[in-house]
Design an enzyme around this catalytic site. Structure first.
Site, PDB file in Angstrom:
ATOM      1  N   THR A 183      -9.485   1.804  16.541  1.00 44.64           N
ATOM      2  CA  THR A 183      -9.007   2.311  17.822  1.00 44.64           C
ATOM      3  C   THR A 183     -10.159   2.524  18.790  1.00 44.64           C
ATOM      4  OG1 THR A 183      -7.121   3.387  16.766  1.00 44.64           O
ATOM      5  CG2 THR A 183      -7.748   4.193  18.944  1.00 44.64           C
ATOM      6  N   HIS A 205     -11.570  11.437  12.184  1.00 47.51           N
ATOM      7  CA  HIS A 205     -10.607  11.083  11.153  1.00 47.51           C
ATOM      8  C   HIS A 205     -10.879  11.878   9.880  1.00 47.51           C
ATOM      9  CE1 HIS A 205      -9.721   7.619  13.733  1.00 47.51           C
ATOM     10  NE2 HIS A 205      -8.615   7.480  13.029  1.00 47.51           N
ATOM     11  N   HIS A 206      -9.920  11.828   8.971  1.00 46.35           N
ATOM     12  CA  HIS A 206     -10.049  12.490   7.672  1.00 46.35           C
ATOM     13  C   HIS A 206     -11.201  11.876   6.882  1.00 46.35           C
ATOM     14  CE1 HIS A 206      -8.122   8.918   5.868  1.00 46.35           C
ATOM     15  NE2 HIS A 206      -7.386   8.935   6.978  1.00 46.35           N
ATOM     16  N   LYS A 212     -11.274   8.071   5.194  1.00 48.24           N
ATOM     17  CA  LYS A 212     -11.272   6.805   5.936  1.00 48.24           C
ATOM     18  C   LYS A 212     -12.574   6.061   5.648  1.00 48.24           C
ATOM     19  CE  LYS A 212     -10.657   4.872  10.604  1.00 48.24           C
ATOM     20  NZ  LYS A 212      -9.693   3.851  10.143  1.00 48.24           N
ATOM     21  N   ALA A 243      -2.274  -4.154  14.963  1.00 48.30           N
ATOM     22  CA  ALA A 243      -2.596  -3.108  15.931  1.00 48.30           C
ATOM     23  C   ALA A 243      -3.655  -2.178  15.354  1.00 48.30           C
ATOM     24  CB  ALA A 243      -1.353  -2.312  16.315  1.00 48.30           C
ATOM     25  N   PRO A 244      -4.780  -1.983  16.045  1.00 48.13           N
ATOM     26  CA  PRO A 244      -5.749  -0.994  15.598  1.00 48.13           C
ATOM     27  C   PRO A 244      -5.144   0.402  15.511  1.00 48.13           C
ATOM     28  CG  PRO A 244      -6.723  -2.426  17.248  1.00 48.13           C
ATOM     29  CD  PRO A 244      -5.247  -2.724  17.228  1.00 48.13           C
ATOM     30  N   ASN A 245      -4.109   0.634  16.315  1.00 44.15           N
ATOM     31  CA  ASN A 245      -3.425   1.928  16.253  1.00 44.15           C
ATOM     32  C   ASN A 245      -1.974   1.750  16.676  1.00 44.15           C
ATOM     33  OD1 ASN A 245      -2.600   4.746  16.848  1.00 44.15           O
ATOM     34  ND2 ASN A 245      -4.749   5.155  16.411  1.00 44.15           N
ATOM     35  N   GLY A 273       0.823  -1.205   0.000  1.00 48.00           N
ATOM     36  CA  GLY A 273       0.000   0.000   0.000  1.00 48.00           C
ATOM     37  C   GLY A 273       0.851   1.246   0.000  1.00 48.00           C
ATOM     38  N   MET A 316      -0.544   6.599   4.356  1.00 49.32           N
ATOM     39  CA  MET A 316       0.215   5.928   5.403  1.00 49.32           C
ATOM     40  C   MET A 316       1.372   5.142   4.815  1.00 49.32           C
ATOM     41  SD  MET A 316      -0.426   6.494   8.531  1.00 49.32           S
ATOM     42  CE  MET A 316       0.584   5.122   9.065  1.00 49.32           C
TER      43      MET A 316
END
Length: 242
Positions: free
Chosen positions: A143, A132-133, A136, A102-104, A7, A12
């Site tokens: 999270t 969030h932006h 998303k 990890a969710p975050n 990705g 990210m």
């Protein structure tokens, strides 16, 4: 440590690529996005770890491709169910490669979750608002769900007496997770923010964390990559290595 970024053209993913290229102890083994095969990349350019920030709907296919492609997985994609995690544990046993989900990955956000878990022992009223932006795709955020899960470990009776009888707009009270109300805001200008509001007679407590740049994820991604590189285990949540 050889890192492949899955990705890599996303916001990210591009941040991870920049981070890997700037670290002396990391090497960029591969950079994968739409039109590129993850399996083929791993076959031609082996990696120790694949960092994945792609889409929730392909989460299981991606993890399977990473593990059976001979690399450990560090996954920031959300949406994993308990059944998904059981399947991944079987893949880990079969391949001998580890998976860190990890969710975050923001250390401050994970600390916020731990503080909220502790506070839940003392407050019966709680709501979570995550921001969030606008790009998303899933809601509420992983999270927020993870925070609610942790809080429910310490309290089973949230919001026992709210008088929610008349809905002028359906859904205005947010989603419900074991009594905790979850609210999702999507708006330009935000990267990732969350606040947990806990109330009791005569007081309320707000625990909030704001991420203003995607670079805030990188220390956690780095920690997770170092941890899982040579371990055949599934780790779910950055809190397990803090």
């Amino acid at each position: 440590m050889r890192i492949t970024v899955n990705g890599s053209m996303g916001k990210m993913g591009a941040t991870v690529v920049e981070f890997v290229e700037a670290k002396d102890d990391l090497t960029l083994a591969g950079s994968i996005d739409i039109g590129t095969s993850l399996a083929e990349s791993l076959a031609s350019n082996p990696a120790d770890v694949v960092v994945d920030f792609t889409r929730p709907e392909i989460r299981m296919e991606t993890v399977k491709a990473i593990l059976f492609g001979g690399a450990a997985a560090v996954v920031g994609t959300t949406g994993f169910t308990p059944t998904d995690l059981d399947q991944i544990r079987e893949w880990v046993k079969e391949t001998g490669k580890g998976c860190f989900i990890a969710p975050n990955f923001i250390i401050g956000n994970v600390l916020m979750q731990q503080f909220a878990k502790k506070a839940a022992e003392y407050y019966d009223y709680a709501e979570i608002i995550e921001y969030h932006h606008e790009n998303k795709v899933d809601f509420p955020s992983g999270t927020a769900v993870k925070t609610a899960e942790l809080m429910c470990e310490n309290n089973k009776t949230f919001n026992p007496k709210t008088n929610d009888l008349v809905a002028n707009v359906e859904g205005a009270r947010g989603g419900d997770f074991e009594g905790i109300k979850l609210h999702a805001v999507r708006m330009p200008g935000f990267v990732a923010s969350q606040e947990v509001i806990l109330g009791a007679p005569g007081q309320y407590l707000t625990i909030r964390h704001d991420s203003i740049e995607r670079t805030s994820y990188m220390p956690g991604v780095y920690m997770a990559s170092k941890h899982i590189k040579d371990r055949a285990e599934l780790v779910y949540g950055l809190e397990h290595i803090l």
